[in-house]
Design a protein around this motif. Structure first.
Motif, PDB file in Angstrom:
ATOM      1  N   UNK A   1       0.899  -1.142   0.000  1.00  0.00           N
ATOM      2  CA  UNK A   1       0.000   0.000   0.000  1.00  0.00           C
ATOM      3  C   UNK A   1       0.943   1.198   0.000  1.00  0.00           C
ATOM      4  N   UNK A   2       1.103   1.809  -1.137  1.00  0.00           N
ATOM      5  CA  UNK A   2       2.209   2.728  -1.369  1.00  0.00           C
ATOM      6  C   UNK A   2       2.164   3.915  -0.414  1.00  0.00           C
ATOM      7  N   UNK A   3       3.314   4.235   0.165  1.00  0.00           N
ATOM      8  CA  UNK A   3       3.471   5.414   0.993  1.00  0.00           C
ATOM      9  C   UNK A   3       4.845   6.012   0.781  1.00  0.00           C
ATOM     10  N   UNK A   4       5.135   7.079   1.512  1.00  0.00           N
ATOM     11  CA  UNK A   4       6.385   7.793   1.261  1.00  0.00           C
ATOM     12  C   UNK A   4       7.619   7.027   1.717  1.00  0.00           C
ATOM     13  N   UNK A   5       7.447   5.947   2.507  1.00  0.00           N
ATOM     14  CA  UNK A   5       8.577   5.109   2.895  1.00  0.00           C
ATOM     15  C   UNK A   5       8.589   3.769   2.168  1.00  0.00           C
ATOM     16  N   UNK A   6       7.681   3.593   1.213  1.00  0.00           N
ATOM     17  CA  UNK A   6       7.507   2.295   0.567  1.00  0.00           C
ATOM     18  C   UNK A   6       8.623   1.979  -0.419  1.00  0.00           C
ATOM     19  N   UNK A   7       9.008   0.709  -0.396  1.00  0.00           N
ATOM     20  CA  UNK A   7       9.657   0.151  -1.562  1.00  0.00           C
ATOM     21  C   UNK A   7       8.558  -0.328  -2.486  1.00  0.00           C
ATOM     22  N   UNK A   8       8.749  -0.235  -3.791  1.00  0.00           N
ATOM     23  CA  UNK A   8       7.691  -0.644  -4.717  1.00  0.00           C
ATOM     24  C   UNK A   8       8.235  -1.661  -5.713  1.00  0.00           C
ATOM     25  N   UNK A   9       7.395  -2.615  -6.061  1.00  0.00           N
ATOM     26  CA  UNK A   9       7.737  -3.613  -7.054  1.00  0.00           C
ATOM     27  C   UNK A   9       7.611  -3.012  -8.451  1.00  0.00           C
ATOM     28  N   UNK A  10       8.019  -3.764  -9.445  1.00  0.00           N
ATOM     29  CA  UNK A  10       8.049  -3.244 -10.815  1.00  0.00           C
ATOM     30  C   UNK A  10       6.660  -2.881 -11.328  1.00  0.00           C
ATOM     31  N   UNK A  11       5.683  -3.731 -11.037  1.00  0.00           N
ATOM     32  CA  UNK A  11       4.323  -3.474 -11.528  1.00  0.00           C
ATOM     33  C   UNK A  11       3.731  -2.234 -10.865  1.00  0.00           C
ATOM     34  N   UNK A  12       3.873  -2.137  -9.542  1.00  0.00           N
ATOM     35  CA  UNK A  12       3.354  -0.963  -8.839  1.00  0.00           C
ATOM     36  C   UNK A  12       4.046   0.301  -9.322  1.00  0.00           C
ATOM     37  N   UNK A  13       5.352   0.213  -9.580  1.00  0.00           N
ATOM     38  CA  UNK A  13       6.088   1.362 -10.101  1.00  0.00           C
ATOM     39  C   UNK A  13       5.522   1.811 -11.445  1.00  0.00           C
ATOM     40  N   UNK A  14       5.178   0.851 -12.294  1.00  0.00           N
ATOM     41  CA  UNK A  14       4.587   1.158 -13.596  1.00  0.00           C
ATOM     42  C   UNK A  14       3.233   1.851 -13.423  1.00  0.00           C
ATOM     43  N   UNK A  15       2.433   1.374 -12.479  1.00  0.00           N
ATOM     44  CA  UNK A  15       1.121   1.975 -12.231  1.00  0.00           C
ATOM     45  C   UNK A  15       1.283   3.400 -11.719  1.00  0.00           C
ATOM     46  N   UNK A  16       2.219   3.609 -10.795  1.00  0.00           N
ATOM     47  CA  UNK A  16       2.464   4.960 -10.273  1.00  0.00           C
ATOM     48  C   UNK A  16       2.871   5.913 -11.391  1.00  0.00           C
ATOM     49  N   UNK A  17       3.693   5.418 -12.308  1.00  0.00           N
ATOM     50  CA  UNK A  17       4.102   6.259 -13.438  1.00  0.00           C
ATOM     51  C   UNK A  17       2.899   6.637 -14.290  1.00  0.00           C
ATOM     52  N   UNK A  18       2.024   5.661 -14.556  1.00  0.00           N
ATOM     53  CA  UNK A  18       0.805   5.950 -15.328  1.00  0.00           C
ATOM     54  C   UNK A  18      -0.088   6.945 -14.593  1.00  0.00           C
ATOM     55  N   UNK A  19      -0.123   6.856 -13.265  1.00  0.00           N
ATOM     56  CA  UNK A  19      -0.957   7.749 -12.457  1.00  0.00           C
ATOM     57  C   UNK A  19      -0.352   9.142 -12.317  1.00  0.00           C
ATOM     58  N   UNK A  20       0.927   9.249 -12.600  1.00  0.00           N
ATOM     59  CA  UNK A  20       1.584  10.543 -12.470  1.00  0.00           C
ATOM     60  C   UNK A  20       1.918  10.932 -11.047  1.00  0.00           C
ATOM     61  N   UNK A  21       2.182   9.917 -10.194  1.00  0.00           N
ATOM     62  CA  UNK A  21       2.548  10.168  -8.792  1.00  0.00           C
ATOM     63  C   UNK A  21       3.752   9.308  -8.430  1.00  0.00           C
ATOM     64  N   UNK A  22       4.389   9.644  -7.311  1.00  0.00           N
ATOM     65  CA  UNK A  22       5.481   8.853  -6.778  1.00  0.00           C
ATOM     66  C   UNK A  22       5.287   8.626  -5.295  1.00  0.00           C
ATOM     67  N   UNK A  23       6.053   7.712  -4.693  1.00  0.00           N
ATOM     68  CA  UNK A  23       5.899   7.451  -3.255  1.00  0.00           C
ATOM     69  C   UNK A  23       5.992   8.706  -2.401  1.00  0.00           C
ATOM     70  N   UNK A  24       6.854   9.631  -2.760  1.00  0.00           N
ATOM     71  CA  UNK A  24       7.014  10.841  -1.970  1.00  0.00           C
ATOM     72  C   UNK A  24       5.773  11.706  -1.904  1.00  0.00           C
ATOM     73  N   UNK A  25       4.911  11.595  -2.919  1.00  0.00           N
ATOM     74  CA  UNK A  25       3.676  12.398  -2.930  1.00  0.00           C
ATOM     75  C   UNK A  25       2.728  12.013  -1.805  1.00  0.00           C
ATOM     76  N   UNK A  26       2.914  10.810  -1.246  1.00  0.00           N
ATOM     77  CA  UNK A  26       2.019  10.356  -0.186  1.00  0.00           C
ATOM     78  C   UNK A  26       2.347  10.984   1.169  1.00  0.00           C
ATOM     79  N   UNK A  27       3.296  11.924   1.195  1.00  0.00           N
ATOM     80  CA  UNK A  27       3.467  12.758   2.391  1.00  0.00           C
ATOM     81  C   UNK A  27       2.305  13.734   2.534  1.00  0.00           C
ATOM     82  N   UNK A  28       1.650  14.052   1.416  1.00  0.00           N
ATOM     83  CA  UNK A  28       0.480  14.940   1.390  1.00  0.00           C
ATOM     84  C   UNK A  28       0.777  16.231   2.159  1.00  0.00           C
ATOM     85  N   UNK A  29       1.757  16.942   1.685  1.00  0.00           N
ATOM     86  CA  UNK A  29       2.179  18.161   2.378  1.00  0.00           C
ATOM     87  C   UNK A  29       1.113  19.249   2.352  1.00  0.00           C
TER      88      UNK A  29
END
Length: 397
Positions: free
Chosen positions: A309-337
């Protein structure tokens, strides 16, 4: 190769079934009594509907524990009504997890700083309180072992023999576990939008997050409300909207009233919502990404044990990384500043889970659909797992 879904689970990221056998079809939750959820406490006690535990009240203490049995009302609504009846803050009430709204459900709750006489005098529609017992500890999220489900599936157009055959075959296909997808309840049963709001919050698009919450339309709400929502989207006229939105839509009114007072303060508007709901937006978006990733692995026939469940401290697998790229977000965005308190560090979740004590209780004539059959199933799921996801494997409808 997994069986692709052809139903609207795709909007929440659930794209496939694990099992291949054709389902039995049918309808869920024709009425609340068709879906029984009984909590199993940490020490293995099943809170059976309508049955008292016969507990000793004990000596007065800071907390009082109770069995809450509710029908056709959400846990959050039940907690709100109970807090109003007791004239205490909702923060004083603890519970181990939320249960389905359109269901009969049982669960233990705790209330801080009230007496047994006060809680047992409460009389609320759709809510019954029993089994008071004084305790020192609050009941917190996760303080349960599992849930037992007894479910009636109606409007099934198959013979008894065919129903039994298909149920047995699907049960066999899921012996290695069923997909631990997040069910539609995570995203909103009537308006599955919490992940869409969460996506915009994570991206920092607070204006769009508010407008999605206020203006997204779904068929179950009716044409008149759809017209009101669409008009607000088209015009942005908050003063007209506050007159037109039905009064029971309390959260929508909270947002609109704030924007009338503080025009353009989209973040402040979101802060008017209960903290639990604000947090759910981000959690739902994490859940959507998880569902997409697990769907991909199942469809491609890959074995995976856990996914993030992706968060700002997450390691991500290849598939999840691909989905994040399609979504236009990265793990760091889940800090929700942009909104304090909504950041999520992330966690791993099992990709597949085991159900137990599965029983086909019976197949009979459906009293609501006399030419069809009614199927009754019972099973136990670990905490945090969705019965509707398992049932979809058996129904595929």
């Amino acid at each position: 190769m997994a069986m692709d879904k052809t139903r609207p689970g795709k909007e929440i990221g659930v794209m496939v079934y694990k099992s291949h056998t054709s389902g039995i079809g049918g309808r869920l939750k024709h009425k609340a009594e068709d879906f029984l959820v009984e909590e199993i406490t940490p020490d293995g006690l099943i809170l059976k509907a309508g049955i008292s535990l016969g507990l000793d009240l004990g000596q007065p203490a800071e907390q009082i524990h109770l069995t809450l049995e509710k029908s056709n009302i959400s846990t959050l609504r039940a907690v709100k009504e109970l807090s109003n009846a007791l004239r205490v803050s909702q923060k004083r009430i603890g519970y181990a997890g939320t249960k389905d709204k359109r269901a009969v459900s049982t669960q233990r709750i705790s209330v801080w700083g009230v007496g047994a006489d006060d809680v047992m005098r409460v009389n609320l529609g759709g809510i019954r309180i029993r089994d008071p017992q004084y305790c020192d500890d609050r009941i917190n999220l996760g303080d349960l072992q599992a849930n037992r489900f007894t479910v009636r599936i109606r409007d099934v157009g198959l013979s008894s023999g065919e129903i039994e055959s298909r149920v047995k075959a699907i049960d066999g296909e899921l012996v290695s576990g069923y997909p631990n997808f997040f069910g539609v309840q995570r995203f909103g049963s009537k308006r599955p939008i919490t992940h869409l709001v969460g996506r915009e919050i994570v991206k920092g698009n607070l204006r769009e997050a508010v407008l999605i919450y206020l203006t997204s339309c779904f068929p179950g709400e009716g044409e008149s409300l759809a017209d009101v929502r669409k008009r607000l989207r088209d015009t942005g006229d908050m003063r007209r909207a506050v007159r037109e939105y039905p009064r029971h839509l309390e959260y929508e009114h909270s947002l609109i009233n704030h924007l009338i007072r503080e025009e353009g303060d989209w973040g402040g508007a979101l802060m008017q919502l209960p903290y639990g709901l604000r947090k759910m937006f981000v959690h739902a978006y994490q859940s959507y990404i998880f569902n997409l990733a697990l769907s991909y692995y199942i469809r491609e026939g890959f074995i995976v044990e856990r996914l993030p469940l992706v968060g700002y401290k997450s390691g991500v697998d290849e598939v999840t990384s691909m989905i994040l790229e399609d979504e236009g977000v990265g793990p760091g965005d889940f800090r929700v500043s942009s909104l304090p308190g909504l950041g999520s560090a992330g966690v791993l979740r099992d990709a597949f889970v085991y159900y137990r004590d599965f029983v086909l209780l019976g197949v009979g004539v459906d009293d609501y659909y006399p030419s069809k059959s009614m199927v009754e199933l019972r099973f136990i799921l670990p905490k945090g797992c969705y019965a509707t996801v398992l049932l979809e494997e058996f129904m595929k409808s």
